[in-house]
Enzyme design. Sequence first.
Site, PDB file in Angstrom:
ATOM      1  N   PHE A 171      95.901  40.053  56.518  1.00  9.73           N
ATOM      2  CA  PHE A 171      96.806  39.263  57.353  1.00  9.73           C
ATOM      3  C   PHE A 171      97.883  38.643  56.465  1.00  9.73           C
ATOM      4  CE2 PHE A 171      97.913  35.629  60.179  1.00  9.73           C
ATOM      5  CZ  PHE A 171      98.308  36.400  61.262  1.00  9.73           C
TER       6      PHE A 171
ATOM      7  N   ASP B 181      87.972  36.554  54.348  1.00  8.43           N
ATOM      8  CA  ASP B 181      88.556  35.962  55.546  1.00  8.43           C
ATOM      9  C   ASP B 181      87.786  36.523  56.742  1.00  8.43           C
ATOM     10  OD1 ASP B 181      90.080  35.417  57.832  1.00  8.43           O
ATOM     11  OD2 ASP B 181      91.990  35.594  56.791  1.00  8.43           O
TER      12      ASP B 181
ATOM     13  N   TYR C 248      89.396  29.682  66.697  1.00  8.24           N
ATOM     14  CA  TYR C 248      89.998  29.762  68.025  1.00  8.24           C
ATOM     15  C   TYR C 248      89.958  31.165  68.603  1.00  8.24           C
ATOM     16  CZ  TYR C 248      93.893  30.720  64.802  1.00  8.24           C
ATOM     17  OH  TYR C 248      94.668  31.193  63.778  1.00  8.24           O
ATOM     18  N   LYS C 249      89.428  32.131  67.888  1.00  9.38           N
ATOM     19  CA  LYS C 249      89.324  33.489  68.405  1.00  9.38           C
ATOM     20  C   LYS C 249      87.977  33.661  69.095  1.00  9.38           C
ATOM     21  CE  LYS C 249      92.257  35.190  64.595  1.00  9.38           C
ATOM     22  NZ  LYS C 249      93.527  35.285  65.315  1.00  9.38           N
TER      23      LYS C 249
ATOM     24  N   ARG D 289      96.770  45.856  71.058  1.00 10.56           N
ATOM     25  CA  ARG D 289      95.423  45.435  70.658  1.00 10.56           C
ATOM     26  C   ARG D 289      94.601  44.985  71.862  1.00 10.56           C
ATOM     27  NH1 ARG D 289      95.149  41.118  65.974  1.00 10.56           N
ATOM     28  NH2 ARG D 289      95.786  39.817  67.723  1.00 10.56           N
TER      29      ARG D 289
END
Length: 398
Positions: A115, A185, A210-211, A357
């Site tokens: 990322f 990560d 938050y995912k 996605r």
Amino acid sequence: MSLPDFSHQRAQFTLPEGLVYLDGNSLGPLPKAAPDRVARAMHEEWGKMAIGGWNRAGWIDMPDRVGDRIAGLIGAEPGSVTMGDTLSIKVYQTVAAALDLRPGRDVVLSDTGNFPTDLYMVEGLLRTRGAGSLRLVEPEEVMDALDDRVAVLMLTEVDYRTGRLHDMVALTERAHAVGALTVWDLAHSAGALPVDLAGAGADFAAGCTYKYLNGGPGAPAFVYVAPRHAERVQPALSGWLGHEAPFAFDLDYRPARGVSRMRVGTPPILGLVALDAALDVWEGVEMADVRRASIALSERFVAGVEARCPELTLASPRAPEARGSQVSFRFAEGYAAMQALIARGVVGDFRAPDIMRFGFTPLYLGPDDIDRAVEVLAEVLADRLWDRPEHRQRAAVT
């Protein structure tokens, strides 16, 4: 083979009727318990206790207490995870700590699928240190690129674009064999698939909540430090709540014991309260069951899309064991197609330049949702419903 029954968990989420939500890999939906829990913290704790809430309501201990709950989902030892700040800050802290533990080496190895913010943070860290280099290789080349010049291997376990899954055990073993430390990560891993940080021998890890953990927009990040390193780490961001005695107000910094030294500033209590409520959904859930169901759902989706949507090309690994809990397809008009899909009640997201996605979260998704998503996607493509001006207008968040 029957899928695990997650109907109890699904009932704990707020999801609009008829919406197929395939974007939990970006932002999880609202757990029903969170609003009342936050309201109680505001009215009964902040409202009635005011500053006394730090002691009386236990706010000051929340980062470590919530961290222990997440530890159970990522295979971490008790007392090795704490909360606060953002994932970017935690990446900075962990890479800095790992570099300090490897004097004489200054190469940080990562891959081109990482990322971007992780790479940005390392670039800034190395610039501040005035030494070191960031080396990027293709994801498939990481194993061979590990040599005795590498101080830190920093990888996102699941590629945010394609869902490609790194082999944490094998790469950690290889990194240690050449004398390097690992920073993982877990943004697209925690709550999506089984993770065993302790079993893999990982050195450091960080992730957002938050995912798949459904902590809400901007929910605080977590950080992991292996217990064997915890008393030697010297935090690059030596904030007052990482101090051994914050309220002694000493002029010199002394790190707290263990992972608590990775705390920086005042913890975001309301965010931690919402996250704590979200973690209740995971009580009694086995990550192996989540993984088995997510693979079944994603395989159903891939088969349906490839049978009905020849315009799309699979961008994720073909084998489900080689990817996380998301599937990505390439399409030149992917952004517009995704907006048309969202307009019809099927929510995924887009990543430049051409990635559509779709995330698979069995806690609130079932086979009927997958079939509905395939049906709507086929209609959007067959009838060129994406080819409208309103669907081509780029929003700030894609």
